[in-house]
Design an enzyme around this catalytic site. Sequence first.
Site, PDB file in Angstrom:
ATOM      1  N   SER A 165     -40.745  27.804 -16.597  1.00 57.31           N
ATOM      2  CA  SER A 165     -39.908  26.987 -17.468  1.00 57.31           C
ATOM      3  C   SER A 165     -40.704  25.977 -18.297  1.00 57.31           C
ATOM      4  O   SER A 165     -40.267  25.588 -19.389  1.00 57.31           O
ATOM      5  CB  SER A 165     -38.846  26.257 -16.641  1.00 57.31           C
ATOM      6  OG  SER A 165     -39.462  25.463 -15.638  1.00 57.31           O
ATOM      7  N   ASP A 224     -36.347  14.724 -13.333  1.00 51.69           N
ATOM      8  CA  ASP A 224     -36.931  15.637 -12.342  1.00 51.69           C
ATOM      9  C   ASP A 224     -38.447  15.488 -12.202  1.00 51.69           C
ATOM     10  O   ASP A 224     -39.040  16.036 -11.283  1.00 51.69           O
ATOM     11  CB  ASP A 224     -36.564  17.087 -12.654  1.00 51.69           C
ATOM     12  CG  ASP A 224     -37.117  17.578 -13.976  1.00 51.69           C
ATOM     13  OD1 ASP A 224     -37.969  16.894 -14.578  1.00 51.69           O
ATOM     14  OD2 ASP A 224     -36.702  18.666 -14.423  1.00 51.69           O
ATOM     15  N   HIS A 242     -40.310  18.711 -15.888  1.00 51.20           N
ATOM     16  CA  HIS A 242     -40.061  19.404 -17.145  1.00 51.20           C
ATOM     17  C   HIS A 242     -40.399  18.514 -18.339  1.00 51.20           C
ATOM     18  O   HIS A 242     -40.509  17.288 -18.214  1.00 51.20           O
ATOM     19  CB  HIS A 242     -38.610  19.895 -17.206  1.00 51.20           C
ATOM     20  CG  HIS A 242     -38.344  21.016 -16.255  1.00 51.20           C
ATOM     21  ND1 HIS A 242     -37.754  20.819 -15.013  1.00 51.20           N
ATOM     22  CD2 HIS A 242     -38.609  22.346 -16.338  1.00 51.20           C
ATOM     23  CE1 HIS A 242     -37.667  21.975 -14.378  1.00 51.20           C
ATOM     24  NE2 HIS A 242     -38.181  22.918 -15.164  1.00 51.20           N
TER      25      HIS A 242
END
Length: 234
Positions: free
Chosen positions: A79, A202, A205
Site C-alpha cells: 500500500s 496509523d 501510510h
Amino acid sequence: MKNSNWKIAVIVGLAALAAALGAVALIVGGRDRDPSDTLPDIIAPSVAPHTAAPLPTPTPTPVPTEKPAPERVTFVGDSIMVAAESELTRLIPNIVVDAKVGRQLVEAMSILRRLESEGRLYETVVIGLGSNLPFTVEEGSEVLDFLGDRTIYWVNTYGRYLEWQDEVNATIAELAELYDNVTVIDWSSVAPEHPGWIRSDDGIHLTGDGTTGYAEFVAGEIGIDLPEEEEDAA
C-alpha cells in the site's frame, strides 16, 4: 805417485757426491713447489655496485562511481507503493508498478512470474514488501534467486507502531549481505525525519506530501536525476 792418485780420487769422489746431492735437492725442491706458484696471478673481475630496483608505483584506488540511471524499472510493493505510484511514474521513465494494499512477500513469486511472462520484469527491480507481515531469509532468498543477476533495490519498512519493523528490516539487511546485487533503500531512517510525510492516525501510510517525498527519495536512491526544484522540496 800413489799419493797423488789418491788425492785425485778423493777430489773426483767429492765432486760426484756434490753433483748427486744437488740433483736430489733440485728434484725435491720441484716436488715441494705449489703448482699454483707457476700460474699467473688471478685478477678479480670488477663488480659494479648494487643498485636497488626502483619501487613500483602504487596503483591508485579507483574512486567508486555512481550507478547509471536505469533505463527501465519494475516496482513490486504494497500500500505504501500504491499511494506513491503516480509520483513514481512522473519521476521515472519506462516504469512498471505492480502494487496492492495488504500485499505480503509470500505473494511475490506469482507476481514476478506473471510480470516476466508479460515482458515487464525489467533489469532493475524495486521491492517494497514487508509492512504487512514479517518473512524469513529463506523466503526472501527464493525471490532474489528467481530475479537472478538483475539490479535489485529493497525499500525497508517504517511504521511508528509497527511491531515487526526491526525484524523485517534485519531480514532485508541480511539478504543484502548475502546478495551482491541487492541494495537497501533505507526508508526507515528517512521517514521519521519528515513527520509530515506520514499519516498520524496509523503512523505508516503516506500523506499527500509523503507520496512526493517517498517517490523522490526512492527515485534518487536508484540513480534517477531529479529536477532541481524537486530536490529542494524533498
